[in-house]
Design an enzyme around this catalytic site. Sequence first.
Site, PDB file in Angstrom:
ATOM      1  N   ASP A 131      74.156-107.415  -9.765  1.00 19.64           N
ATOM      2  CA  ASP A 131      74.005-107.173  -8.328  1.00 19.64           C
ATOM      3  C   ASP A 131      75.052-107.985  -7.571  1.00 19.64           C
ATOM      4  O   ASP A 131      75.517-109.010  -8.058  1.00 19.64           O
ATOM      5  CB  ASP A 131      72.627-107.646  -7.844  1.00 19.64           C
ATOM      6  CG  ASP A 131      71.486-106.810  -8.413  1.00 19.64           C
ATOM      7  OD1 ASP A 131      71.754-105.767  -9.050  1.00 19.64           O
ATOM      8  OD2 ASP A 131      70.322-107.200  -8.214  1.00 19.64           O
ATOM      9  N   ARG A 181      78.813-100.049  -8.923  1.00 26.10           N
ATOM     10  CA  ARG A 181      77.684 -99.429  -8.206  1.00 26.10           C
ATOM     11  C   ARG A 181      77.957 -99.616  -6.706  1.00 26.10           C
ATOM     12  O   ARG A 181      77.995-100.743  -6.230  1.00 26.10           O
ATOM     13  CB  ARG A 181      76.386-100.147  -8.584  1.00 26.10           C
ATOM     14  CG  ARG A 181      75.194 -99.697  -7.746  1.00 26.10           C
ATOM     15  CD  ARG A 181      74.156-100.796  -7.580  1.00 26.10           C
ATOM     16  NE  ARG A 181      73.571-101.211  -8.831  1.00 26.10           N
ATOM     17  CZ  ARG A 181      72.963-102.400  -8.992  1.00 26.10           C
ATOM     18  NH1 ARG A 181      72.904-103.277  -7.997  1.00 26.10           N
ATOM     19  NH2 ARG A 181      72.453-102.723 -10.149  1.00 26.10           N
TER      20      ARG A 181
HETATM   21  C1  LIG Z   1      70.156 -98.917  -6.654  1.00 27.30           C
HETATM   22  C2  LIG Z   1      70.527 -99.826  -5.546  1.00 27.30           C
HETATM   23  C3  LIG Z   1      71.050-101.055  -5.831  1.00 27.30           C
HETATM   24  C4  LIG Z   1      71.415-101.906  -4.798  1.00 27.30           C
HETATM   25  N1  LIG Z   1      72.028-103.096  -5.094  1.00 27.30           N
HETATM   26  C5  LIG Z   1      72.481-103.876  -4.095  1.00 27.30           C
HETATM   27  C6  LIG Z   1      73.259-105.043  -4.355  1.00 27.30           C
HETATM   28  O1  LIG Z   1      73.532-105.379  -5.505  1.00 27.30           O
HETATM   29  N2  LIG Z   1      73.681-105.768  -3.296  1.00 27.30           N
HETATM   30  C7  LIG Z   1      73.389-105.411  -1.993  1.00 27.30           C
HETATM   31  O2  LIG Z   1      73.855-106.090  -1.063  1.00 27.30           O
HETATM   32  N3  LIG Z   1      72.661-104.324  -1.724  1.00 27.30           N
HETATM   33  C8  LIG Z   1      72.192-103.552  -2.739  1.00 27.30           C
HETATM   34  N4  LIG Z   1      71.461-102.435  -2.444  1.00 27.30           N
HETATM   35  C9  LIG Z   1      70.932-102.227  -1.064  1.00 27.30           C
HETATM   36  C10 LIG Z   1      71.934-101.493  -0.206  1.00 27.30           C
HETATM   37  O3  LIG Z   1      73.027-102.311   0.053  1.00 27.30           O
HETATM   38  C11 LIG Z   1      71.291-101.046   1.121  1.00 27.30           C
HETATM   39  O4  LIG Z   1      70.870-102.164   1.815  1.00 27.30           O
HETATM   40  C12 LIG Z   1      70.135-100.087   0.967  1.00 27.30           C
HETATM   41  O5  LIG Z   1      70.320 -99.224  -0.108  1.00 27.30           O
HETATM   42  C13 LIG Z   1      69.976 -99.227   2.230  1.00 27.30           C
HETATM   43  O6  LIG Z   1      71.119 -98.456   2.418  1.00 27.30           O
HETATM   44  P1  LIG Z   1      71.171 -96.860   2.262  1.00 27.30           P
HETATM   45  O7  LIG Z   1      72.463 -96.533   1.582  1.00 27.30           O
HETATM   46  O8  LIG Z   1      69.975 -96.364   1.584  1.00 27.30           O
HETATM   47  O9  LIG Z   1      71.363 -96.302   3.722  1.00 27.30           O
HETATM   48  P2  LIG Z   1      70.668 -96.590   5.120  1.00 27.30           P
HETATM   49  O10 LIG Z   1      71.613 -96.062   6.146  1.00 27.30           O
HETATM   50  O11 LIG Z   1      70.232 -98.008   5.232  1.00 27.30           O
HETATM   51  O12 LIG Z   1      69.378 -95.676   5.053  1.00 27.30           O
HETATM   52  C14 LIG Z   1      69.450 -94.267   4.987  1.00 27.30           C
HETATM   53  C15 LIG Z   1      68.050 -93.717   4.848  1.00 27.30           C
HETATM   54  O13 LIG Z   1      67.512 -94.124   3.594  1.00 27.30           O
HETATM   55  C16 LIG Z   1      66.138 -94.450   3.712  1.00 27.30           C
HETATM   56  N5  LIG Z   1      65.992 -95.897   3.429  1.00 27.30           N
HETATM   57  C17 LIG Z   1      66.971 -96.805   3.283  1.00 27.30           C
HETATM   58  N6  LIG Z   1      66.471 -98.025   2.993  1.00 27.30           N
HETATM   59  C18 LIG Z   1      65.146 -97.867   2.990  1.00 27.30           C
HETATM   60  C19 LIG Z   1      64.068 -98.750   2.764  1.00 27.30           C
HETATM   61  N7  LIG Z   1      64.247-100.039   2.496  1.00 27.30           N
HETATM   62  N8  LIG Z   1      62.824 -98.238   2.830  1.00 27.30           N
HETATM   63  C20 LIG Z   1      62.602 -96.940   3.088  1.00 27.30           C
HETATM   64  N9  LIG Z   1      63.595 -96.052   3.308  1.00 27.30           N
HETATM   65  C21 LIG Z   1      64.828 -96.502   3.260  1.00 27.30           C
HETATM   66  C22 LIG Z   1      65.741 -94.122   5.117  1.00 27.30           C
HETATM   67  O14 LIG Z   1      65.305 -92.784   5.138  1.00 27.30           O
HETATM   68  C23 LIG Z   1      67.050 -94.253   5.875  1.00 27.30           C
HETATM   69  O15 LIG Z   1      67.068 -93.501   7.049  1.00 27.30           O
HETATM   70  C24 LIG Z   1      71.176-101.531  -3.456  1.00 27.30           C
HETATM   71  C25 LIG Z   1      70.656-100.271  -3.165  1.00 27.30           C
HETATM   72  C26 LIG Z   1      70.357 -99.408  -4.176  1.00 27.30           C
HETATM   73  C27 LIG Z   1      69.858 -98.051  -3.837  1.00 27.30           C
END
Ligand SMILES: Cc1cc2nc3c(=O)[nH]c(=O)nc-3n(C[C@H](O)[C@H](O)[C@H](O)COP(=O)(O)OP(=O)(O)OC[C@H]3O[C@@H](n4cnc5c(N)ncnc54)[C@H](O)[C@@H]3O)c2cc1C
Length: 303
Positions: A131, A181
């Site tokens: 991560d 990722r």
């Molecule tokens: C597999 C995976 C690994 C990750 N690893 C890391 C990492 O190593 N370091 C790091 O900084 N971040 C990590 N993240 C978190 C990432 O950076 C985002 O903060 C998170 O994924 C929300 O961004 P989004 O792309 O889903 O888009 P957003 O614009 O935040 O959300 C888009 C839509 O997705 C849905 N959604 C998003 N988040 C949520 C939630 N928490 N609960 C419910 N619905 C939600 C909602 O419908 C929202 O409208 C990871 C995310 C994923 C999916």
Amino acid sequence: MILRSAILYASGNQLLRQWMEHSANARPLTRRFVAGNSLDDAISAVRELSAEGLLSSLDTLGEKVGGEEEARRAAERYVEVIHRVSILGLPVSVSLKLSQLGFDTARSLAEENLERIAAAGHETGVRVEVDMEASPYVDGTLALVKQCHRQWGNVRVAVQAYLYRTEEDVRELNREGISARLCKGAYREGRAIAWHRKPDVDENYRKLTTLLLEEGTWPAIASHDERMLKHARAEIARLKLAPERYEFEMLYGIRRDLQRTLVREGHAVRIYVPYGEAWYPYLMRRMAERPANLLFVLRNWLR
Ligand SMILES: Cc1cc2nc3c(=O)[nH]c(=O)nc-3n(C[C@H](O)[C@H](O)[C@H](O)COP(=O)(O)OP(=O)(O)OC[C@H]3O[C@@H](n4cnc5c(N)ncnc54)[C@H](O)[C@@H]3O)c2cc1C
């Protein structure tokens, strides 16, 4: 925005963390987003996901550990997880944080622990995903991942689209054949190093998606944002990429409908499955991303 900042602020509060993680009353809060306390709980979740065609990545929750002994124990737990899932033949990788392996105590400690885990992964064919944490960790994380890749070759690293530097990092990872990722980024960063406006982060996310799909090695597109996923699917079709060449990744309990839709369309989808006692910072980041989750978990709690 204010609620988001307040949640992120609370996520760093150690007293609140201690209280929440040790309170039996707080446990029901986690159910939707955390697979349980034990590896057995996590394995049950993996089996359920696998029955629906979903792959998993297991995160033994923990970050910023107390010292050398705790860091070595965390590494030991990961080695155990790797052996267990490989014996069971489950479609699982492991996801870890370098702060969990002692990076804050000494970089050499995290390096040694990561090597142990990567060696076990190499032996058993279980991939290790690292991560990406807050910005002070980025250089060190990339350096250790590169080293590990040269030796074991079975590592993937997260990169964050909100950081200005990430395009350069992605180009470098692509050149070295290291799997990345792509996520948007989950920490509080200053405007000097990161975009704050969602349209800017999204634009960079799309650009990096294209870069990874065109030139990367087995990239993972990690997002729940339908517009990001639409762009990725269009690029996959344009480049005529076979499903073995990339993955989508999503978090346990989030947009389960979308996870299943992607599987039905024939894409490989991996679910990041966190489990364990140290759930507080993870859960708080999920709340900050979508403050509506706070209402959701509180409603379930009151029930
Ligand atoms: C597999 C995976 C690994 C990750 N690893 C890391 C990492 O190593 N370091 C790091 O900084 N971040 C990590 N993240 C978190 C990432 O950076 C985002 O903060 C998170 O994924 C929300 O961004 P989004 O792309 O889903 O888009 P957003 O614009 O935040 O959300 C888009 C839509 O997705 C849905 N959604 C998003 N988040 C949520 C939630 N928490 N609960 C419910 N619905 C939600 C909602 O419908 C929202 O409208 C990871 C995310 C994923 C999916």
